[in-house]
Design a protein around this motif. Structure first.
Motif, PDB file in Angstrom:
ATOM      1  N   PRO A  24      -8.822  -0.522  57.780  1.00  0.00           N
ATOM      2  CA  PRO A  24      -7.612  -1.273  58.117  1.00  0.00           C
ATOM      3  C   PRO A  24      -7.367  -2.397  57.108  1.00  0.00           C
ATOM      4  CG  PRO A  24      -9.423  -1.966  59.529  1.00  0.00           C
ATOM      5  CD  PRO A  24      -9.969  -0.884  58.632  1.00  0.00           C
ATOM      6  N   VAL A  25      -6.141  -2.462  56.576  1.00  0.00           N
ATOM      7  CA  VAL A  25      -5.800  -3.444  55.542  1.00  0.00           C
ATOM      8  C   VAL A  25      -4.525  -4.174  55.948  1.00  0.00           C
ATOM      9  CG1 VAL A  25      -5.282  -3.830  53.105  1.00  0.00           C
ATOM     10  CG2 VAL A  25      -6.831  -1.973  53.769  1.00  0.00           C
ATOM     11  N   THR A  26      -4.475  -5.478  55.721  1.00  0.00           N
ATOM     12  CA  THR A  26      -3.274  -6.254  55.973  1.00  0.00           C
ATOM     13  C   THR A  26      -3.063  -7.254  54.842  1.00  0.00           C
ATOM     14  OG1 THR A  26      -2.066  -7.527  57.640  1.00  0.00           O
ATOM     15  CG2 THR A  26      -4.384  -8.105  57.287  1.00  0.00           C
ATOM     16  N   ALA A  28      -2.254 -11.329  53.795  1.00  0.00           N
ATOM     17  CA  ALA A  28      -2.377 -12.696  54.304  1.00  0.00           C
ATOM     18  C   ALA A  28      -0.995 -13.318  54.487  1.00  0.00           C
ATOM     19  CB  ALA A  28      -3.207 -13.539  53.342  1.00  0.00           C
ATOM     20  N   PRO A  29      -0.816 -14.147  55.512  1.00  0.00           N
ATOM     21  CA  PRO A  29       0.477 -14.819  55.724  1.00  0.00           C
ATOM     22  C   PRO A  29       0.891 -15.628  54.501  1.00  0.00           C
ATOM     23  CG  PRO A  29      -0.966 -15.105  57.626  1.00  0.00           C
ATOM     24  CD  PRO A  29      -1.802 -14.499  56.550  1.00  0.00           C
ATOM     25  N   GLY A  30       2.178 -15.524  54.167  1.00  0.00           N
ATOM     26  CA  GLY A  30       2.725 -16.289  53.049  1.00  0.00           C
ATOM     27  C   GLY A  30       2.498 -15.685  51.687  1.00  0.00           C
ATOM     28  N   LEU A  31       1.735 -14.589  51.583  1.00  0.00           N
ATOM     29  CA  LEU A  31       1.454 -14.011  50.271  1.00  0.00           C
ATOM     30  C   LEU A  31       2.588 -13.115  49.802  1.00  0.00           C
ATOM     31  CD1 LEU A  31      -0.560 -13.799  47.968  1.00  0.00           C
ATOM     32  CD2 LEU A  31      -1.593 -11.850  49.118  1.00  0.00           C
ATOM     33  N   ALA A  32       3.007 -12.186  50.640  1.00  0.00           N
ATOM     34  CA  ALA A  32       4.095 -11.272  50.274  1.00  0.00           C
ATOM     35  C   ALA A  32       4.742 -10.785  51.565  1.00  0.00           C
ATOM     36  CB  ALA A  32       3.569 -10.097  49.460  1.00  0.00           C
ATOM     37  N   THR A  33       6.042 -10.991  51.695  1.00  0.00           N
ATOM     38  CA  THR A  33       6.708 -10.584  52.922  1.00  0.00           C
ATOM     39  C   THR A  33       6.968  -9.082  52.965  1.00  0.00           C
ATOM     40  OG1 THR A  33       8.828 -11.125  51.889  1.00  0.00           O
ATOM     41  CG2 THR A  33       7.794 -12.822  53.247  1.00  0.00           C
ATOM     42  N   HIS A  34       7.164  -8.485  51.818  1.00  0.00           N
ATOM     43  CA  HIS A  34       7.375  -7.039  51.741  1.00  0.00           C
ATOM     44  C   HIS A  34       6.554  -6.517  50.564  1.00  0.00           C
ATOM     45  CE1 HIS A  34      10.672  -7.169  54.653  1.00  0.00           C
ATOM     46  NE2 HIS A  34      11.096  -8.241  54.021  1.00  0.00           N
ATOM     47  N   ALA A  35       5.512  -5.782  50.835  1.00  0.00           N
ATOM     48  CA  ALA A  35       4.611  -5.302  49.782  1.00  0.00           C
ATOM     49  C   ALA A  35       4.563  -3.784  49.800  1.00  0.00           C
ATOM     50  CB  ALA A  35       3.214  -5.879  49.973  1.00  0.00           C
ATOM     51  N   SER A  36       4.852  -3.178  48.656  1.00  0.00           N
ATOM     52  CA  SER A  36       4.831  -1.717  48.536  1.00  0.00           C
ATOM     53  C   SER A  36       3.995  -1.325  47.335  1.00  0.00           C
ATOM     54  CB  SER A  36       6.258  -1.176  48.379  1.00  0.00           C
ATOM     55  OG  SER A  36       7.069  -1.546  49.476  1.00  0.00           O
ATOM     56  N   GLY A  79       0.405  -9.548  59.112  1.00  0.00           N
ATOM     57  CA  GLY A  79       0.258  -9.305  60.535  1.00  0.00           C
ATOM     58  C   GLY A  79       0.295  -7.843  60.922  1.00  0.00           C
ATOM     59  N   ARG A  80       0.696  -6.975  59.984  1.00  0.00           N
ATOM     60  CA  ARG A  80       0.714  -5.545  60.249  1.00  0.00           C
ATOM     61  C   ARG A  80      -0.467  -4.880  59.537  1.00  0.00           C
ATOM     62  NH1 ARG A  80       7.140  -3.842  59.753  1.00  0.00           N
ATOM     63  NH2 ARG A  80       7.910  -5.304  61.346  1.00  0.00           N
ATOM     64  N   ILE A  81      -0.896  -3.764  60.067  1.00  0.00           N
ATOM     65  CA  ILE A  81      -2.066  -3.069  59.542  1.00  0.00           C
ATOM     66  C   ILE A  81      -1.653  -1.752  58.887  1.00  0.00           C
ATOM     67  CG2 ILE A  81      -4.264  -1.958  60.113  1.00  0.00           C
ATOM     68  CD1 ILE A  81      -4.387  -4.945  60.379  1.00  0.00           C
ATOM     69  N   ALA A  82      -2.126  -1.531  57.664  1.00  0.00           N
ATOM     70  CA  ALA A  82      -2.019  -0.221  57.020  1.00  0.00           C
ATOM     71  C   ALA A  82      -3.399   0.418  57.085  1.00  0.00           C
ATOM     72  CB  ALA A  82      -1.558  -0.363  55.573  1.00  0.00           C
ATOM     73  N   THR A  83      -3.485   1.555  57.706  1.00  0.00           N
ATOM     74  CA  THR A  83      -4.768   2.232  57.857  1.00  0.00           C
ATOM     75  C   THR A  83      -4.952   3.236  56.732  1.00  0.00           C
ATOM     76  OG1 THR A  83      -4.669   1.998  60.252  1.00  0.00           O
ATOM     77  CG2 THR A  83      -6.195   3.635  59.377  1.00  0.00           C
ATOM     78  N   VAL A  84      -5.985   3.039  55.939  1.00  0.00           N
ATOM     79  CA  VAL A  84      -6.285   3.944  54.830  1.00  0.00           C
ATOM     80  C   VAL A  84      -7.274   4.992  55.322  1.00  0.00           C
ATOM     81  CG1 VAL A  84      -7.168   4.150  52.481  1.00  0.00           C
ATOM     82  CG2 VAL A  84      -5.887   2.101  53.159  1.00  0.00           C
ATOM     83  N   ASP A  85      -6.866   6.241  55.265  1.00  0.00           N
ATOM     84  CA  ASP A  85      -7.710   7.347  55.704  1.00  0.00           C
ATOM     85  C   ASP A  85      -8.869   7.532  54.732  1.00  0.00           C
ATOM     86  OD1 ASP A  85      -8.746   9.702  56.709  1.00  0.00           O
ATOM     87  OD2 ASP A  85      -7.190  10.964  55.826  1.00  0.00           O
ATOM     88  N   GLY A  86     -10.078   7.509  55.246  1.00  0.00           N
ATOM     89  CA  GLY A  86     -11.252   7.683  54.398  1.00  0.00           C
ATOM     90  C   GLY A  86     -11.751   9.103  54.335  1.00  0.00           C
ATOM     91  N   GLU A  87     -10.913  10.062  54.754  1.00  0.00           N
ATOM     92  CA  GLU A  87     -11.379  11.447  54.835  1.00  0.00           C
ATOM     93  C   GLU A  87     -10.651  12.406  53.892  1.00  0.00           C
ATOM     94  OE1 GLU A  87     -14.082  11.977  57.031  1.00  0.00           O
ATOM     95  OE2 GLU A  87     -13.834   9.798  56.853  1.00  0.00           O
ATOM     96  N   THR A  88      -9.409  12.073  53.498  1.00  0.00           N
ATOM     97  CA  THR A  88      -8.603  13.062  52.767  1.00  0.00           C
ATOM     98  C   THR A  88      -8.432  12.711  51.297  1.00  0.00           C
ATOM     99  OG1 THR A  88      -7.416  13.507  54.820  1.00  0.00           O
ATOM    100  CG2 THR A  88      -6.455  14.372  52.800  1.00  0.00           C
ATOM    101  N   ASP A  89      -7.612  11.709  50.986  1.00  0.00           N
ATOM    102  CA  ASP A  89      -7.415  11.315  49.588  1.00  0.00           C
ATOM    103  C   ASP A  89      -8.543  10.381  49.189  1.00  0.00           C
ATOM    104  OD1 ASP A  89      -5.085  12.805  49.237  1.00  0.00           O
ATOM    105  OD2 ASP A  89      -3.868  11.232  50.149  1.00  0.00           O
ATOM    106  N   VAL A  90      -9.702  10.967  48.922  1.00  0.00           N
ATOM    107  CA  VAL A  90     -10.907  10.185  48.662  1.00  0.00           C
ATOM    108  C   VAL A  90     -11.679  10.775  47.481  1.00  0.00           C
ATOM    109  CG1 VAL A  90     -11.178   9.419  51.048  1.00  0.00           C
ATOM    110  CG2 VAL A  90     -12.213  11.574  50.317  1.00  0.00           C
TER     111      VAL A  90
END
Length: 522
Positions: A24-26, A28-36, A79-90
């Motif tokens: 799980p990756v998020t 930090a507040p104030g660092l980037a409001t929209h990160a792609s 505050g939102r979580i991006a879940t990185v799959d550790g099983e497929t693109d590895v």
């Protein structure tokens, strides 16, 4: 009965499989409001010393030292979580296959998708390293820092060693930027495109006396900032008199898909045309260059070696000689130990079914082509060394991208794509095929140097190219330095750039016959 059997089989399968691991990756507040971008996580054992600066990364010289997993994210917010799959693109294996123990993890958000070429850089978001234990759930990893941007002209002298800084400071004024807008490339891309680099001027340059000119191209991973440092070092060497007075043009061949090699490609565009028909004429109108074949020379190392070899063969009348060092494969019968034309050719396995090596150190294999390709695919879809070759050499597919040379899962080579590579970019094939046309203008102009212990096995294709030149009846000079690798080729007697100085004086002797080389100061 059938349903019971299926359920029993599924239960048995579930019992045998380890629990999947996710990261799980998020932000930090104030660092980037929209990160792609490309969200990459790196995992390593924690039973050794922590890496300098808490950095975990992929190394082609120890490809299995860290595990990699990645995914694309479109709008990662605090505050939102991006879940990185550790099983497929590895790579090299699913994270669930890691032995029980204590590990460290670090996350990087590659915002401009250039990680496979240059690694993490300005604008990327990074986390601190976080320690965790397997088996078990991973804690949330927080991207809490943004890497700073560099100045447009590249790193300042504060980033180099004090001794080097003292050497370069006096010649800052003799190094000037190159930025030539290309009509051909802009039309191809549908947006303004420039060819960029840096010019190093010789001592006493006043715009009146003319000088021979050298066009130099860096290796894979080089950048515009690298070109500036190279120009400064060369200007300093000329000021000391250990290199002859010439005008050097250090070109930047990096781009979003890796290197473009200054080749006219169906995918990256007409870079060769842009250089020879637009950039060189523009520079020769601006600077007091010889502006004739006997005063136009080429040199480059690794991928830059291939590009300067290619330019000499593609435009034999324009240049008076090329001095490629450790060039990328110029005979695709030996594309870093892979014969692209073998029946049932496979990029991962040789004819005996054994793994194909691609990196060696101290006589030992440290990486295979499969490890290289699989790691590169996880780091990003474009910009890596192998993908870069495809962007330059392959035909353009219906999706607007290059047709892959080989399947990333199986390693199987597409013979139609290999044939396209042969007919358009296999230098050894081309010099034999077009020997009658090339010989009058190419004879004696090629001077190639490579080490017999080249890190990437590039001495093999060099020997094949030498045989092809002999078969074509085109005189050329090939030098094999015993025991030298890809990275110490230039060093001799304590001078890290001794070979480059030799090359410079060889060029100068052609442009200025009778010139005497100044003895190096002990």
């Amino acid at each position: 009965m059938r349903t019971a059997a299926v359920l029993l089989g599924a239960a048995l399968l579930g019992a045998a499989a380890p629990d999947p691991v996710t990261v799980p990756v998020t932000v930090a507040p104030g660092l980037a409001t929209h990160a792609s971008g490309r969200l990459i996580v790196f995992v390593e054992r924690a039973d050794g010393p922590d890496t300098p600066g808490g950095r975990i990364d992929f190394s082609p010289f120890a490809p299995s030292s860290a595990s990699i997993a990645a995914r694309e994210v479109v709008d990662l917010q605090p505050g939102r979580i991006a879940t990185v799959d550790g099983e497929t693109d590895v790579f090299p294996a699913p994270l669930s296959a890691l032995p029980a123990g204590t590990y460290r993890v670090q996350a990087v958000l590659d915002r401009n998708h250039d990680y496979p070429y240059g690694g993490r850089g300005p604008g990327d978001l990074v986390s601190k390293t976080v320690t965790f234990t397997l088996p078990g759930r991973l804690p949330v990893v927080t991207l809490d820092a943004e890497l700073p941007a560099e100045a447009d002209e590249g790193p300042d002298l504060a980033h180099v060693a004090p001794a080097t800084r003292a050497k370069l400071a006096p010649v800052l004024g003799r190094v000037q930027p190159v930025d030539v807008r290309s009509t051909a490339l802009s039309a191809f891309r549908g947006t303004p495109i420039s060819v960029r680099g840096w010019v190093a001027l010789p001592p006493g340059y006043d715009g009146k006396a003319r000088f021979p000119t050298v066009y130099s191209d860096g290796g894979f991973g080089s950048t515009l900032a690298y070109a500036r440092i190279s120009a400064l070092m060369t200007a300093a060497d000329m000021a000391e008199g250990v290199s002859p007075p010439m005008i050097w043009v250090f070109l930047d061949h990096s781009g979003p898909t890796g290197t473009h090699e200054f080749a006219d490609s169906a995918n990256t565009g007409p870079w060769g045309k842009a250089l020879t028909e637009e950039v060189i004429p523009a520079l020769e109108s601006r600077y007091a260059m010889d502006a004739k074949p006997g005063g136009r020379f080429l040199t480059g190392h690794s991928s830059g070696g291939w590009s300067t070899l290619w330019l000499q063969v593609r435009y034999p009348k324009l240049f008076g000689g090329s001095w490629p060092t450790s060039p990328d494969p110029a005979d695709f019968h030996d594309f870093t130990n892979v014969d692209l034309y073998r029946a049932d050719a496979n990029f991962y396995q040789d004819a005996a079914g054994k793994p194909v090596p691609i990196v060696r150190m101290d006589g030992k294999v440290v990486a295979t082509t499969e490890q290289f390709a699989r790691a590169e695919a996880v780091l990003g879809p474009a910009g890596g060394q192998l993908a870069s070759f495809e962007w330059v050499f392959s035909p353009r597919g219906a999706d607007g991208k290059p047709v892959p040379l080989f399947d990333r899962a199986s390693g199987k080579i597409d013979p139609a794509v290999a044939a396209y590579w042969r007919d358009h970019f296999d230098v050894a094939h081309i010099v034999v095929r077009d020997a009658a046309r090339l010989k009058p203008d190419l004879a004696g102009k090629l001077h190639l140097t490579v080490g017999t212990a080249d890190t990437f096995y590039l001495d093999g294709p060099a020997r094949r190219l030498e045989a092809a030149m002999r078969a074509a009846g085109i005189p050329a000079r090939f030098t094999y330095l015993p025991g030298k690798t890809h990275f110490d080729l230039f060093a001799r007697d304590g001078d890290r750039s001794a070979l480059l100085k030799d090359i410079a004086w060889q060029m100068y002797a052609i442009a200025r016959p009778g010139a005497v080389r100044r003895a190096a100061t002990p």
